[in-house]
Design a protein around this motif. Sequence first.
Motif, PDB file in Angstrom:
ATOM      1  N   THR A  82      10.219  76.292   2.599  1.00 24.31           N
ATOM      2  CA  THR A  82       9.792  76.046   1.227  1.00 24.31           C
ATOM      3  C   THR A  82       8.648  76.984   0.890  1.00 24.31           C
ATOM      4  OG1 THR A  82      10.425  73.725   1.406  1.00 24.31           O
ATOM      5  CG2 THR A  82       8.931  74.307  -0.378  1.00 24.31           C
ATOM      6  N   PRO A 118      17.081  80.855  -3.793  1.00 21.61           N
ATOM      7  CA  PRO A 118      16.961  80.285  -5.139  1.00 21.61           C
ATOM      8  C   PRO A 118      17.433  81.279  -6.197  1.00 21.61           C
ATOM      9  CG  PRO A 118      14.892  80.135  -3.887  1.00 21.61           C
ATOM     10  CD  PRO A 118      15.774  81.079  -3.156  1.00 21.61           C
ATOM     11  N   THR A 156       9.290  77.923 -10.026  1.00 21.93           N
ATOM     12  CA  THR A 156      10.268  76.911 -10.409  1.00 21.93           C
ATOM     13  C   THR A 156      10.805  77.225 -11.806  1.00 21.93           C
ATOM     14  OG1 THR A 156       8.435  75.535 -11.155  1.00 21.93           O
ATOM     15  CG2 THR A 156       9.313  75.102  -8.964  1.00 21.93           C
ATOM     16  N   PRO A 565      18.004  73.085 -11.773  1.00 23.26           N
ATOM     17  CA  PRO A 565      16.931  72.907 -10.784  1.00 23.26           C
ATOM     18  C   PRO A 565      17.434  72.613  -9.378  1.00 23.26           C
ATOM     19  CG  PRO A 565      16.336  71.831 -12.836  1.00 23.26           C
ATOM     20  CD  PRO A 565      17.764  72.272 -12.982  1.00 23.26           C
ATOM     21  N   PHE A 568      17.672  75.265  -6.579  1.00 23.96           N
ATOM     22  CA  PHE A 568      16.485  75.830  -5.938  1.00 23.96           C
ATOM     23  C   PHE A 568      16.225  75.192  -4.564  1.00 23.96           C
ATOM     24  CE2 PHE A 568      16.057  77.123 -10.240  1.00 23.96           C
ATOM     25  CZ  PHE A 568      15.197  78.210 -10.271  1.00 23.96           C
ATOM     26  N   TYR A 569      17.064  74.220  -4.172  1.00 26.30           N
ATOM     27  CA  TYR A 569      16.816  73.489  -2.934  1.00 26.30           C
ATOM     28  C   TYR A 569      18.073  73.442  -2.079  1.00 26.30           C
ATOM     29  CZ  TYR A 569      12.976  72.273  -5.941  1.00 26.30           C
ATOM     30  OH  TYR A 569      11.913  72.370  -6.798  1.00 26.30           O
ATOM     31  N   HIS A 576      13.136  66.422  -5.205  1.00 26.09           N
ATOM     32  CA  HIS A 576      12.420  67.689  -5.386  1.00 26.09           C
ATOM     33  C   HIS A 576      12.066  67.956  -6.850  1.00 26.09           C
ATOM     34  CE1 HIS A 576      12.705  69.053  -1.303  1.00 26.09           C
ATOM     35  NE2 HIS A 576      14.029  69.000  -1.277  1.00 26.09           N
ATOM     36  N   PRO A 665      10.504  76.356  -4.410  1.00 26.14           N
ATOM     37  CA  PRO A 665      11.892  76.697  -4.088  1.00 26.14           C
ATOM     38  C   PRO A 665      12.085  76.908  -2.586  1.00 26.14           C
ATOM     39  CG  PRO A 665      10.772  78.585  -5.035  1.00 26.14           C
ATOM     40  CD  PRO A 665       9.820  77.432  -5.148  1.00 26.14           C
ATOM     41  N   GLN A 666      13.341  76.831  -2.161  1.00 25.66           N
ATOM     42  CA  GLN A 666      13.651  76.909  -0.742  1.00 25.66           C
ATOM     43  C   GLN A 666      14.658  78.018  -0.437  1.00 25.66           C
ATOM     44  OE1 GLN A 666      15.117  72.945   0.016  1.00 25.66           O
ATOM     45  NE2 GLN A 666      13.076  72.169   0.509  1.00 25.66           N
TER      46      GLN A 666
END
Length: 849
Positions: A82, A118, A156, A565, A568-569, A576, A665-666
């Motif tokens: 992350t 992401p 983000t 969104p 992003f994970y 999240h 983000p990851q």
Amino acid sequence: MLRSPRPPKPIPLRNRRPLRAATAAAVTSALLLLGLGSTAPGAGAAPADAAGTSALVKTVQNATHPGAATADHGDTLNWAVTYRSGSTGDTAGPAVVTDPITGAGTSQTYVPGSLRVPPGWTPSWSTDGSTFGATDTGTATTAVRAENPVLRGVGTGVTPLLLAPVQPTAQSTGGDGFTPILHRTATGEIQSWNIYHHAGRTAPQVVCLSLTAGQPCTGGPWPRPLNTAAGPLGTGATGDIGSPLTPQYVFDPAHPNQVLYPGVTATAVGVGCLDLDAQANCGFTALAATGGSPSSANSLGGLVRSGDNLYGVATDGRTLCLALATRTPCAGQPYAPVVPANHDLPSTPTALYLGALTAVGDKVFASSSPQTGGSTVPGPPALGCFDTATLTACAGWSAPRPVAPSAGYYTYNAYTAYDTAGHPDGVCASTVGGANVLTSCYGLDGSAHAAPGTLGALAGNVLTFNPETVTTDSGTRSYFPAWGGSVAGATVCHDWTANAPCAGFPLPAGHPNANGGATRDYGYSYDSTTRCLIGLGDGGVLFSLDPATGASPCVHSGASVTLKPGDFYCDGASGHVQGYDKVRLTDIDLSHVVLSASRVLVTDPDGTPVAAPALGADGTVDLSGISVTAHPALTVTAQLVLNTSADFADGHHPTLVVEYRGDGPQICFRTTVAAACTATAVTNTANGSDTTGALTSNTVTTAVAPGTGCQPQVTVEKEICGSANSHDCLPGGPGPWAKTSPVGLLGLLGTAHWRITVSNAGPVDAASVTVNDPSTPACRQAAGTFALAAGTSRAVYCDSLLLALPLKNTASASFVAANAPAGTTPTTSAPSAAVACSLLCILAVPGKD
């Protein structure tokens, strides 16, 4: 929530960074314990160390055995890092996260295709840890990387570039491009493609221009050839598909990145496929063989879509059909002609179809110009109708309808007519010849239909082509490309809603700022984001046109982007995302934006309206009232009208920022734990950099639990010293050591000296080894608890005072494999025995059991 039994002591500032790493490791353990798809306290949150400092936090989840405390050999692990930007400003800057795969190829192996980055980040792979490329290198991968060159804020959000007003741009060779094909890539780049018309089969003929960058697309040199075989575009004069005179293109609705175009090979006319994302050929379907007599299929016109099929017309007049779903010829096609053949002489095998097509509902209309000297049966240009339901001529169209008085006229177009409410109600063609452009129209049922008089303002030697028809809030308009005679290039606009020339639009509208006006227009494409027409013509110059005023260039801008969104994970955890935030314009002087004429549209990705919020005077739009649960993804389109293009000069690129509130983000990838017993643990540490400096994540280590094939093979040998000299029986003494003491050595009672040898034949280390000796507790105490590496032994020496003889003493060892999960039940070895003898030793039977 994890809680301490008492308030923690204050932590000196100099020690806070290591503690965060330890805390992250604790979070990692919790995640591994909970497994993929569960939530651990603080999972995914990557807090900055201090204001202005970014951070990386590493976690891992077992995808094969969710919830397992350790990994097994062969398990798949999902590694996540992350990233949380510590940037306190809004200046765009680069961010890079690199994830070396520790033990790649030995303890763990990268899973091909598993890298997830992401939106807005670019992935890359390396086989040596230092050289990275854009192609997934599969199981040879030793490191992965993600980069965002223009990261803003905490990362983000998505940040597409606002499209600069399109300036006149010469195509790569100044070639004879026909109609721009607009395409938006997954990264938000806006491209304009074109295929040269009436090009020979081998000639390079496809060109790509990046409107975003204002230069040729990467992947050149342009132009490039087209081929029937699927695969990357070639170079040079190596094509095998030629193009018709007035090509018309269709995007495949099932594959929006693929354009289907009419093509001619050495043996057939049919449909070619161009994959814009891959910059590749994607096949060719033959619909009719070339040749024939007395009427020859030399080329074709089209394509248009009706229902699930594409339609075209060959020079011999036959209707061609392709089934979109299967990319195969429709059953029974080619169908009987509904228009006269043109340029169909067998003696002119490269002759071109002169006419065009349009579709209304289940009817396909085609125009044809059977000119004298080029056609088997000369005659005036005509319109015909093909019914896609009956596969014959439409009712009321048993014979083609003339659109000019004689074979001295010809046409390049066939287009749909509309009533004042914007409903299609007829079909028209405008011809070259006579004193002025002549337009003839018919109703959909073949009846007489009043023709618009707008094109009649042009002289008869002006060529007009199929229009781009645009429906907006103000009505339905058609924009006709025109050139010829004294017209070097112009646009004619007809307003169907008013049934008159477009108000405020010159008749015709020339383009003096593009190539000195010598644009020789062929076709336009409307960009609904910027609300500009993009034009191309015989002059080989791409240009933009304001559809309201006819001005060129079109001084509009805009961007359209989808924000999801959840993309992003990738650690499988929930929680999240907190909610949507806002839309904002950046790096643009808001005094250059005509806010009253600009707008922002918010829709679901399928186009369903969600909101039409006002663009504030500060260039922002509030999205916080939109539920992220009800709308897990939003498409935001900014349509801007400018009063100058100054903000886009000198390579400057204003942006549209669409943000949400949530964790950092990851970046994720997966590895498979090696099957070899030597893999006892896997570890990972990420590093990177951004505008705040160098970054290093916490190190995550996951033990690999030994399977049945990776258990230590532990044996025990119990012996007694047979020497009368006690010094020989000390630890390491020569003994002799035997299974039975010599008769009479100990008399009726005495001290026995024991040796217990514990051996591990492997293949893995043993841990928590203890000795079990019920008869002689001192032996267990002497041994204690120890680890025993594979291939090693350990001797334990102990004594016991014997009050009665003989005595058979039995020992064993208990152990677990190294890296066994906590709480694993120990394994006990086979027992081994030795006998302390007296004069009565015959009463005992020595042995190993």
